[in-house]
Each structure stands twice: as C-alpha cells, then as structure tokens.
Design a protein around this motif. Structure first.
Motif, PDB file in Angstrom:
ATOM      1  N   LYS A   3       0.805  -1.190   0.000  1.00  0.00           N
ATOM      2  CA  LYS A   3       0.000   0.000   0.000  1.00  0.00           C
ATOM      3  C   LYS A   3       0.844   1.247   0.000  1.00  0.00           C
ATOM      4  N   GLU A  74      -5.918  -2.495  -6.833  1.00  0.00           N
ATOM      5  CA  GLU A  74      -4.602  -1.922  -6.612  1.00  0.00           C
ATOM      6  C   GLU A  74      -3.978  -1.602  -7.971  1.00  0.00           C
ATOM      7  N   THR A  76      -0.793  -2.207  -9.965  1.00  0.00           N
ATOM      8  CA  THR A  76       0.370  -3.093  -9.941  1.00  0.00           C
ATOM      9  C   THR A  76       1.029  -3.120 -11.319  1.00  0.00           C
ATOM     10  N   GLN A  91      -5.316  -4.808 -10.354  1.00  0.00           N
ATOM     11  CA  GLN A  91      -5.311  -6.041  -9.566  1.00  0.00           C
ATOM     12  C   GLN A  91      -6.565  -6.141  -8.697  1.00  0.00           C
ATOM     13  N   ASP A 191       0.249  -8.970 -11.106  1.00  0.00           N
ATOM     14  CA  ASP A 191       1.141  -8.045 -10.406  1.00  0.00           C
ATOM     15  C   ASP A 191       2.211  -7.532 -11.358  1.00  0.00           C
ATOM     16  N   ASP A 585       3.286   0.986  -3.381  1.00  0.00           N
ATOM     17  CA  ASP A 585       3.595  -0.426  -3.561  1.00  0.00           C
ATOM     18  C   ASP A 585       4.817  -0.580  -4.463  1.00  0.00           C
ATOM     19  N   ASP A 600      -1.225   0.786  -3.418  1.00  0.00           N
ATOM     20  CA  ASP A 600      -1.966  -0.358  -2.905  1.00  0.00           C
ATOM     21  C   ASP A 600      -2.648   0.141  -1.639  1.00  0.00           C
ATOM     22  N   ASN A 606      -7.450   3.786  -6.266  1.00  0.00           N
ATOM     23  CA  ASN A 606      -6.019   3.974  -6.065  1.00  0.00           C
ATOM     24  C   ASN A 606      -5.385   4.630  -7.288  1.00  0.00           C
TER      25      ASN A 606
END
Length: 616
Positions: A3, A74, A76, A91, A191, A585, A600, A606
């Motif tokens: 995060k 998220e 990524t 993600q 990811d 992240d 994250d 985000n």
C-alpha cells in the motif's frame, strides 16, 4: 502486497498591497506657476558592468496523478520500456464493476493487464495536468488517465481463442495441479509486468499472478503505427520442474534480459516457545492450494519463497531457475545493478530485512554471497519525512543453488502426519541461533533443535532457508514494515557509477535506488531496535531512496516523499489524503529521473503517481 502514500508540498504566495493615501490640505489651492524653460540634454553616461548571473531556480518536487484504477483495485505491474511504453495492471478490482469505457468495451471486474497507449513516457513535458479524482459511479469503475488511453491486453480466464493453437486454452491466470491437472484457482491478481523486446514495437510481456499457487503468463505483443497493441501468442510459463511457484508479487528484468519473479508469501515453519509453526498443521487451511498443486505429494516449505529467473524467455519453452542463493523470505522485488552481479531484494513483511546479494560471476545468480542491511538512524530525528539511516552490510553466508537444494531435499516427504502441536518438523530458532553463534554442531531435539539436523555438523542452511531470522541474529536490522518495490534506472546508474555516458542531454552525476514502503507503523514505530520513527504517517506509507556509491554499494537511505493522514470530519477516523500517497507499492525510475509510483492503498480509486524528486 501492499500500500502507498506520499506528502505533497503545496506552496501558496500571499500578495501584500500597500496603499498610501495622500489627502490635500484644507486651505485654498494656490495659483499655477509659469512653466520653466527646458534645459539642455546631458551627455550619455558610461554603460555599467554586467551583473552576475543569477542562480538556477530550484525545481519544486511535484506529485502528479497519472491515472486512477477502478473500485477495489490496486495499481500493480508498472513497467516502462526503452521505447517509452508504460504497462500497468488492475489487480483484484471489485466484481461488482459493470461500466465499460470507449476504448475497451468490457468491464473492469477481473484481474486486468494493460498499457497506456499513444504516449512516449521517455519523452514527457516537464508539467502534466493531473488526472481528476473520480466522482461519478462510471468514473469510479474504469481507468482514468492524464495521458494516453488505457488499453486492455488480457483479463483473468481469457483464452485468446481467436489465436487458435497460439491461444491459451487453460485461461490467463488460471492455475492447475502439477500431477492432477485439476483447476485450483482463477487468479484475479496480476502483479509485476516485464517486457522483453524482440525488435521495434514487439516483444514478450511477462506478468506475475499473485496467489497460492502463483504463476507467470507470457503474451507476445506487437504495436501498430498508431500505438495500439495486439496479442499474437499467450501462454502460462511452466513451473512444474521447480515444484510450482507461489504468490508471485513484483519483479524486474535483469540487465541480460531475463524476468525475475518474486515469491512473496511464506507460512511460518520455524518455532520457539511463543511461535506456532503451522506449515504442516492439518487444521491450518492457508496451504491448502499449495497442497492441491503438488498432490499427492505434500509441499516442502523450503521450495517456495525465492527469486525465480525465467531463462530463455523468448523460446517456445522458457526455463525457470529458482535462485536459493538470494535467500528465502517474503520477496517483494529484486533488482540487479549494471555490474550484472550485485542485486538488492526487499522483504514485504512486518519485521523485514533489506538484503543484498553479490554473485560470483557476471549474469549468473546461482552462486554468491548474501548480506543483510544494518541501519543506524539519524540522531535526534524521528519524523519519517526528515529521518534517514546510515547503512552497513552484515555478511550472512556464501553458497550455490546446488548445495542449498541438497539441504532443501532433506525436508521432502514431511507431511501432516509428522505434525506435533507446539513443535516444528522444520528448522527451529534454536538451530538458527546455534548457526549465528558459530556452534560446530546443530542442537539436539532436547535442546530445541530440529529432528532433521539434530547432532549434525553445522552448515550454512540457516542463512538461505530462514534468511530473516539468520540476518536478525547476525545483527542486521529486521524492522522494516511492508518494504515494497525497489527500482533503479539502469542507464542513469550506469552513467553515474559506471562512468558510461548513457543519458542524452544530461550529465548524470548521482543515481539512486528508490524503495516504496506501504506502512510506517508497527516495527518501525515501536520504540525498539534500530528504527524508532514517529507514528505520524502511519498506514499511508512513503518512498525512500539510497544513492548508488562505488561498486553499486548503498551506504545511506533517506526519505523522498511521505503520505499524510487527516481526521475525517464525518467519522473521526484517520484517513490517507486522496491528494497524497496512500500505501506506495511499486516504484519505477524514469530516464529523466522522475519516478512512477503505484498505490496499494485505502482509497476507493487507487492512483498511479508521478513524482519529480530533483528539487530535494
């Protein structure tokens, strides 16, 4: 995974106007006098000397919102290619997302791999207007970007059936048992992305899939003259020969063009009087999917938790090599320096360690020496925004993959029938302590040792199988909290440290490795050990950097930008400011020195940020 967050400095100038009022006297106005004669024009004076040049204005660090991702997701997989293409992933978005955008025509309700098309991120203007914070329900459910258009390349379970034999019948991000062939999981968590070029506008995109078990996909992609991409081949890389893989988090591409994928999650296998070892506990369900992966064999915990290199990446069948030499822990990311033998790796956990590995030979990670970082905090400082750390390195051990794999094999065959409550079937903390103390033999079971090694001559397995504990007992700092992605720009580092001119139009005299940290709490703020920061930033996180010294050594870590909390007027709860970082992240470094940061975090949407640290 993790995060992010960061602190934006907003400067406002207040203009002060001074008004002087002149009032006339109350008496009568006098008569106007006669105009005097005009005098002669004087001679021109000598030109004065030129003033000294002013100093260049210092640039102010600016945080720019490049894009936001849909609800529940998220950011990524940020990866910037040599041609300036920026890939990133969505993600685990909410499966309730139903809205589509004009580019893709499909909802973002499953793991999504994509690219910002139509823009060269290696040739950006100095100033970019922020992408807006999503306000409507439709905006919250799609990708919104300040530059380019987000193009979806693939989503979880996509089969690419239109490609025929070049498609992926098993589905993108879908994992199956090694021996059973049965489906275990449809992985919703793409990811890391890593692009291996095969020519201008074409190459292979490798993507990590983070779960238990995990995996890596490979898509052959090509870009047309308008910047749009198409997929011509798709496959899941075969990890069967290395007992599968787990929780593939972030990663990097080595200077010699091989993807490095990081196995992150580890279920505890060591034990002491206060620790419950649960790997082969029949009542613990966390390893159920790995058990399904290797069934009918029971998985050996020491076969997971490493950096895996995908060699021969453009061949029909890439070959996976797990590098036990880099240590076993919750790997978030590793990055290789331009010398092609020094590697740094981050541990994404509470009480984690920053590791360094130096290979014995260039472009060969199969043998070398492992180190852990020892940090000394700046005296008198505790605020994360201003507190740095001096770094020294604690040598743990040297070994090679073959030797370590022989130690790992000693734990094959252990299963749930060997489990005893309060004990462990694997290495114990007493084993690691005996190694750290320099004992010549392993302790007996009565003295807290493992039955596997009790009474045997001491070896270095502790450094590579229980790396965090080994580093801690040798004096390295094991206090990081969610140490996330680490990154350099290869060309900037090569010029600054290696002396090879690599960046056009700029004399690069210093290069840095940047590190994201998602949470600044827990072991970082507990008033114990080497790191004792204040709890001001908390869960919002921040970004650090370390200057690359001679031989690509790191001697100092300093803060770059931190997130910040505020107290909600509605709930009273502390929250991360939407205009600052929220649990950084992954971090990547651009050719011009700016950095790109993926969140994250706690926000509904985000953010993918860009930050210019040149004014620091």
């Amino acid at each position: 995974m993790t995060k992010t967050m960061m602190e934006t400095f907003k400067f406002s100038a207040i203009a002060l106007a001074l008004v002087v009022g002149l009032s006339a006297c109350e008496g009568d106005d006098g008569d106007i006098g006669a105009t005097g004669a005009t005098g002669e024009t004087g001679a021109t004076g000598v030109t004065g000397a030129s003033g000294a040049d002013g100093s260049d204005a210092a640039s102010v660090p600016v945080l720019t919102r490049l894009a936001t991702v849909p609800t529940g997701a998220e950011v990524t997989g940020a990866f910037l290619t040599d041609e300036g293409d920026l890939f990133f992933n969505v993600q685990h978005p909410s499966d309730a997302n139903t809205h589509t955008d004009d580019v893709n025509g499909k909802p973002y309700n499953s793991g999504t791999v994509g690219v910002l098309r139509g823009v060269n991120f290696n040739d950006l203007p100095a100033t970019i207007v922020n992408s807006p914070v999503p306000e409507t329900e439709e905006e919250r459910q799609v990708v919104i970007s300040a530059l380019g258009e987000y193009q979806i390349l693939g989503q979880t379970t996509d089969t690419f059936s239109e490609l025929g034999d070049s498609g992926l019948a098993g589905g993108l991000g879908v994992h199956y048992g090694i021996f059973s062939g049965e489906k275990i999981i449809e992985n919703n968590a793409p990811d890391f992305n890593g692009f291996v070029s095969t020519g201008e506008g074409e190459g292979y995109l490798f993507t990590n899939w983070e779960s238990y078990p995990g995996g890596v996909s490979r898509m052959k992609i090509e870009k047309d003259e308008h910047g749009s991409w198409s997929v011509s081949e798709a496959m899941m890389v075969n990890f069967d020969d290395v007992s599968g893989t787990a929780a593939n988090c972030f990663g990097s591409v080595s200077p010699w063009g091989t993807p490095l994928t990081s196995e992150e999650w580890i279920v505890n296998s060591t034990v002491d009087s206060t620790t419950h070892a649960s790997w082969n506990d029949p009542d613990d369900t966390r390893t159920d999917n790995l058990e399904a992966l290797t069934a009918p064999d029971f998985p050996n915990p020491y076969r997971y938790g490493y950096i895996a290199e995908i060699t021969e990446p453009t061949s029909d069948e890439p070959v996976v090599v797990k590098h036990f030499t880099i240590g076993r822990y919750e790997h978030e990311n590793s990055t290789v320096m331009p010398d092609r033998r020094t590697l740094y790796s981050s541990q994404d956990d509470t009480g984690g360690v920053l590791f360094k590995f130096i290979a014995d030979a260039d472009e060969d990670l199969s043998s070398g020496t492992l180190y852990g970082a020892k940090l000394t905090q700046d005296a008198g400082l505790t605020d994360p925004a201003v507190t740095g750390f001096d770094v020294t390195w604690v040598e743990l051990a040297a070994s090679d993959n073959a030797t370590i794999e022989a130690w790992i094999a000693e734990y094959d065959g252990i299963d749930t029938s060997d489990y005893v409550e309060g004990e462990t079937s694997y290495m114990t903390l007493a084993d690691v302590q005996a190694w750290a103390d320099g004992d010549t033999t392993y302790p007996s079971v009565a003295d807290g040792g493992s039955a596997v090694t009790a009474g045997q001559a001491m070896d270095n397995r502790a450094a590579f199988l229980e790396s965090r504990q080994a580093a801690k007992m040798k004096g390295a700092t094991a206090e990081w909290r969610k140490l996330e992605g680490i990154s350099i720009n290869h060309d900037r580092a090569l010029e600054a440290v290696g002396g090879v001119e690599s960046i056009d139009g700029e004399d690069v005299t210093a290069a840095y490795m940047y590190m994201g940290i998602a949470d600044l709490d827990n072991t970082l703020t507990d008033d114990e050990g080497d790191i004792q920061l204040s709890n001001r930033v908390k869960d919002c996180g921040g970004v650090y950097r370390a200057k690359l010294e001679a031989n690509y050594d790191l001697a100092r870590i300093e803060p770059v930008v931190m997130g910040g909390t505020y107290r909600s007027s509605l709930t009273g709860a502390e929250r991360c400011d939407v205009d600052q970082l929220s649990q950084p992240d992954n971090v990547i470094v651009m050719r011009d020195g700016r950095i790109i940061i993926g969140e994250d975090g706690f926000q509904e949407n985000n953010t993918l940020w860009m930050y210019d640290p040149k004014g620091l």
